[in-house]
Design an enzyme around this catalytic site. Structure first.
Site, PDB file in Angstrom:
ATOM      1  N   LYS A   1      -3.739  30.691  -6.620  1.00  0.00           N
ATOM      2  CA  LYS A   1      -2.313  30.362  -7.138  1.00  0.00           C
ATOM      3  C   LYS A   1      -1.734  29.085  -6.575  1.00  0.00           C
ATOM      4  CE  LYS A   1      -0.169  33.648  -5.665  1.00  0.00           C
ATOM      5  NZ  LYS A   1       0.440  34.613  -4.570  1.00  0.00           N
TER       6      LYS A   1
ATOM      7  N   THR B   1      -3.133  26.373  -6.002  1.00  0.00           N
ATOM      8  CA  THR B   1      -4.224  25.520  -6.915  1.00  0.00           C
ATOM      9  C   THR B   1      -3.455  25.232  -8.205  1.00  0.00           C
ATOM     10  OG1 THR B   1      -5.965  25.991  -5.424  1.00  0.00           O
ATOM     11  CG2 THR B   1      -6.340  24.578  -7.406  1.00  0.00           C
TER      12      THR B   1
ATOM     13  N   ARG C   1       4.971  27.128   0.434  1.00  0.00           N
ATOM     14  CA  ARG C   1       5.196  27.654   1.753  1.00  0.00           C
ATOM     15  C   ARG C   1       4.304  26.761   2.677  1.00  0.00           C
ATOM     16  NH1 ARG C   1       2.989  33.423   1.220  1.00  0.00           N
ATOM     17  NH2 ARG C   1       2.210  32.478  -0.436  1.00  0.00           N
TER      18      ARG C   1
ATOM     19  N   LYS D   1      -9.678  32.391   6.012  1.00  0.00           N
ATOM     20  CA  LYS D   1      -9.361  31.685   4.831  1.00  0.00           C
ATOM     21  C   LYS D   1      -9.481  30.225   4.871  1.00  0.00           C
ATOM     22  CE  LYS D   1      -5.436  31.912   1.551  1.00  0.00           C
ATOM     23  NZ  LYS D   1      -4.040  32.108   1.429  1.00  0.00           N
TER      24      LYS D   1
ATOM     25  N   ALA E   1       4.535  38.123   2.894  1.00  0.00           N
ATOM     26  CA  ALA E   1       5.000  38.588   1.392  1.00  0.00           C
ATOM     27  C   ALA E   1       4.806  40.000   1.632  1.00  0.00           C
ATOM     28  CB  ALA E   1       4.061  37.909   0.486  1.00  0.00           C
TER      29      ALA E   1
ATOM     30  N   PHE F   1       1.116  36.726  -2.939  1.00  0.00           N
ATOM     31  CA  PHE F   1       0.463  38.059  -3.478  1.00  0.00           C
ATOM     32  C   PHE F   1       0.838  37.910  -5.160  1.00  0.00           C
ATOM     33  CE2 PHE F   1       0.537  39.434   0.952  1.00  0.00           C
ATOM     34  CZ  PHE F   1      -0.537  38.859   1.273  1.00  0.00           C
TER      35      PHE F   1
ATOM     36  N   PHE G   1     -13.255  29.062 -14.072  1.00  0.00           N
ATOM     37  CA  PHE G   1     -14.206  28.948 -13.157  1.00  0.00           C
ATOM     38  C   PHE G   1     -15.646  28.787 -13.849  1.00  0.00           C
ATOM     39  CE2 PHE G   1     -17.234  30.575  -9.614  1.00  0.00           C
ATOM     40  CZ  PHE G   1     -16.663  29.911  -8.603  1.00  0.00           C
TER      41      PHE G   1
ATOM     42  N   TRP H   1      -7.947  22.571 -10.545  1.00  0.00           N
ATOM     43  CA  TRP H   1      -9.118  22.646  -9.375  1.00  0.00           C
ATOM     44  C   TRP H   1     -10.083  21.696  -9.787  1.00  0.00           C
ATOM     45  CZ3 TRP H   1     -14.330  23.031  -8.184  1.00  0.00           C
ATOM     46  CH2 TRP H   1     -14.650  23.097  -6.649  1.00  0.00           C
TER      47      TRP H   1
END
Lengths: 556, 556
Positions: free
Chosen positions: B71, B73, B94, B105, B273, B301, B381, B409
């Site tokens: 999200k 990205t 954020r 992560k 969130a 999220f 992807f 990406w």
């Protein structure tokens, strides 16, 4: 007339930080700015060849009393005074901790007309150094607890974990805690606690490191725990040192700010002066000597604590050779050492001054033990009488020690010209021949006894059974050839805070040792020490406020 | 070809931050720099009159799966794409938390050729905002414990303290602790714990505040405990809010950085969130709208969590009117919602895509509930087949929803031109007429049931006895006319993380409420929520390193 430090600071006109950098011949491109008045300086500004012939002035003090001595104020004032008489001087200081800011003491950026600016930024977060050190320290704690939770392949005995967590706050409720409660998903229950960030070994290591690589090695060498078969477990075994050092990428760079009179001040690191070395980073001191002709620097508490550690521990690690030591005293503090109560300190009392001079004399002797010339700075207060001051000046003269009045608080650099001239004269005389008190490779007991006898004036040193066992351990694991950093009360030359002035014939009792294997020293503990202060009944935080305009008030 | 995010970031040429500021007509003098590539922006840049006619694009996503959606990205890529088609766009995001950086992560600054720079600074400390929020939060905790220790004149029942401490770290061992052990000098023993800093109410309050004065009021309104007779105790009764706000003097200013393609990115605040609103500060969003023509912003999220809270809670508090919502999906995530295992996600599976589309459809419906036009962004992807993508595009077409492939990406802005064009078309169509789902002054149950039925797709809402009692309390103490911020799992539209895709006929069980009286919302808790994550068996921290040159590696 009765302006607060904060009002004086706000009334001062700050110069953009690149103008301060120019005074040290630092190109604007070298600066990493934090706002318009603060910048970090790259380590490449340290240049051994430029340090030759530069003068390093240590500012220390007599034994602290409730009266206060004003060491930081005197250091900043001396820097202003030296610049006024044409010597390119930088003052190099520690960073303030938030603990005192919100607790009892308030800010730590000097006072009156001898301050470093911007005082609000310096006192609150500054460039985030303390926060980064705290995070680096606590990352190691998290990795350690996680290692045990995930299977404990290193065989760590959770009862023998010596790595606590840190927080830059006066937090008595976190001194002794039990963590990992709540069941198997929450780790393992064990006793632990928080120290204040200034007491972190990461802080001590950063302030003794040469560069990032050296820092990473020091952090990897931190002992965090012992195994069930009593082998030390190092941070590097948790693969922690890379991430810990990455967190300190910018923190390792000293911070450039300015004095009220626009002279350069380098502020970097803030280790405790009891359980750690108590003075700014080696990097900052060496950078100051590379950039200015004179560097004025301060060590925590008196000559027996921060002073001794500066001279034995930091100077030997940093290859530093100070040229003289200024001993700051106040008339009020001398009277306090004679037993005069706080309320009566404003009354003239020449006899008490004479009695309290014994304490000053001991600190003069201490400086001489390092083959350094002492200079006495009398930090003048408006209640001081000429007679009282004269007693101090005469005693110094009798001892062959130069002395001068310092009025930096009231008058800034103008009030420190006499002191500056004396300092210049002594520094240039070449009479000092700095020699540390001990070599790192002496036996542990010999190092301790040398400091205790020569500096504290102790008759004897006693070791507890535990301390003796620890010495045997250190000898075995090769932790004996490091400097010592004795933790004891700052309120007495002895290990008993009630013994003011110049106690004699006392015994220093070494209860046990802490270790800072990463930073590179061991900590003989004499008496009780505090690694986490508490807030007073009226915390200073209650008076701090900020208005719609962003102006902060109540920060002294 | 297979460069890491960090290698791509390092290979990018950053522009000095004043050049980025110029794109937004910000004068260099307005910047508060943090190094050469980061600056804080003063609040005076917010200008209501300049916000008129500007477009606000929310980026949300389908329900998260192990496959990831990208999200952030996609948000950054969309910003690049919009700038490429000539629209002055800023992405507003954020700030990353250190917890994920050292945990599972890794960094949170986008990925591939859609990143914000300097990624290392943004991921590690950045401008110190998280550290300042942590300090502000913990100062209140220290003042609270100190108050009780010093005599407890407020009559606080130590068993009813609801204010914990925070640390920006994955620290399971600190979830449940006992503090104040060690005797009378160490405060009072009591159960407590630490949350991660992103979960701090100070974070939530900062991100909902208009300015310093509003923030101080919010902080003063924090409920920290209850008295023995069950009256709430507020932070202002501890005189904490002044110092807490002073610590946030600079933190309240949004941070300006740049995308890889040199477009402006404003990054500010990072509330959770689940138990908080999950999107950047209102101040940053309003500033973005004052400075750019389009603002692309992201909420945590999926549309049922960060999305709903953005639209109901933040937009109503901030006077914001979004123009459309982009729903990010991946082919892999759709297959995952059909129950395909992680290892098999790379295999073509058109049938699974069709099944997983039910989840996407629900999120499309959710956006429409707010009278907003949705746009679907398929984050491509390399394993995706044309057939699979075609299924998604066709379904969207059948639903009358615009969709586009996003290749940010791999290709940066060039890969997002199609998406940008669709977004522009929809934004300019004026078809959205944003309407929040509920009004703050509705009864608590009605607000909860509206979100649960319309957004989650629940058949019923059940309240525990405790929750019912709490609702009565809130009605009594006037805490009913505030928005709700439902805490539930992010892995399902329901409150059961195992119910993937589009569950139906389920009941949402409200176990209890947390309150954020200062920030201004109540938190109905459905299911178990985590306020302090733990480290995994192989923490990302183990791979992070820094070299002699200061280059950090291992930060993904």
């Amino acid at each position: 007339m009765n302006l607060t430090d904060q009002e004086i600071a706000r009334a001062s006109t700050m110069r953009p930080i690149n103008q301060i950098a120019q005074k040290l011949q630092i190109d604007e491109d070298e600066l990493r700015p934090y706002g318009k008045y603060v910048a970090k300086l790259p380590l490449r500004l340290i240049d051994e060849s430029k340090m030759i012939g530069k003068k390093l002035i240590l500012v220390t003090a007599i034994t602290p009393t409730v009266a206060g001595e004003g060491k930081t104020t005197a250091s900043i004032g001396l820097c202003e005074g030296l610049n006024k008489i044409g010597i390119k001087t930088a003052v190099v200081l520690r960073e303030p901790s938030l603990g005192p800011v919100f607790g009892m003491k308030g800010g730590a950026a000097g006072g009156g007309y001898s301050q470093v600016l911007p005082m609000e930024s310096i006192n609150l977060h500054f460039t985030g150094d303390f926060a980064a050190i705290e995070k680096s320290h606590n990352l190691l704690a998290a990795l350690l607890d996680n290692h045990i939770h995930q299977g404990n392949t290193l065989n760590i005995d959770a009862r023998k974990i010596v790595w606590k967590r840190v927080m830059d706050m006066n937090e008595r409720a976190l001194r002794d805690i039990v963590t990992g409660l709540g069941g198997a998903a929450q780790g393992i229950p064990r006793e632990s606690g928080f120290d204040i960030t200034a007491a972190s070994e990461v802080m001590a290591a950063l302030c003794l490191a040469k560069d990032l690589v050296d820092l990473k090695e020091k952090l990897g060498n931190i002992i965090v725990a012992y195994t069930y078969d009593n082998q030390p477990v190092y941070a590097r075994e948790l693969k922690a040192q890379g991430a810990m050092t990455a967190l300190l990428k910018h923190t390792i760079m000293p911070n450039l700010v300015q004095t009220i009179e626009g002279n350069p001040a380098i502020i970097h690191g803030g280790p405790f002066a009891n359980i750690a070395q108590g003075s700014n980073s080696i990097i900052a001191t060496r950078m100051g000597l590379s950039l200015a002709d004179y560097v004025v620097t301060e060590a925590g508490f008196a000559s027996d604590l921060g002073g001794e550690k500066f001279l034995d521990l930091k100077c030997q690690y940093g290859g530093l050779k100070p040229d003289l030591a200024v001993i700051v005293t106040t008339i009020r503090a001398l009277k306090s050492h004679a037993g005069v109560k706080f309320e009566a300190l404003k009354e003239p009392n020449a006899e008490a001054v004479k009695v309290g001079l014994e304490n000053l004399e001991k600190h003069i002797e201490n400086i001489k033990h390092f083959m350094l010339c002492p200079v006495v700075a009398i930090n003048k207060f408006y209640t001081d009488t000429d007679e009282e001051i004269d007693i101090v000046l005469k005693r110094c003269e009798a001892l062959g020690v130069k002395a001068a009045i310092s009025e930096g608080w009231e008058k800034g650099g103008e009030g420190c010209i006499d002191l500056a001239k004396v300092v210049k004269e002594v520094a240039e005389s070449g009479k000092s021949n700095f020699t540390p008190l001990y070599n790192f490779d002496w036996p542990i007991e010999q190092k301790i006894e040398t400091v205790a006898r020569k500096i504290y004036g102790a008759a004897e040193v006693e070791y507890s059974l535990k301390a003796k066992q620890q010495i045997r351990l250190f000898n075995k694991i090769g932790l004996d050839k490091v400097p010592i950093c004795i933790a004891k009360t700052q309120y007495s030359l002895s290990d008993d805070p009630k013994l003011i002035n110049r106690p004699k014939g006392f015994t220093i009792k070494i209860r046990e040792f802490d270790i800072a294997a990463g930073a590179g020293f061991i900590i003989p503990i004499a008496g009780t020490i505090m690694r986490m202060p508490g807030l007073p009944s009226k915390p200073a935080a209650e008076n701090i406020d900020i208005g719609a305009d962003g102006n902060i008030t109540g920060l002294f």
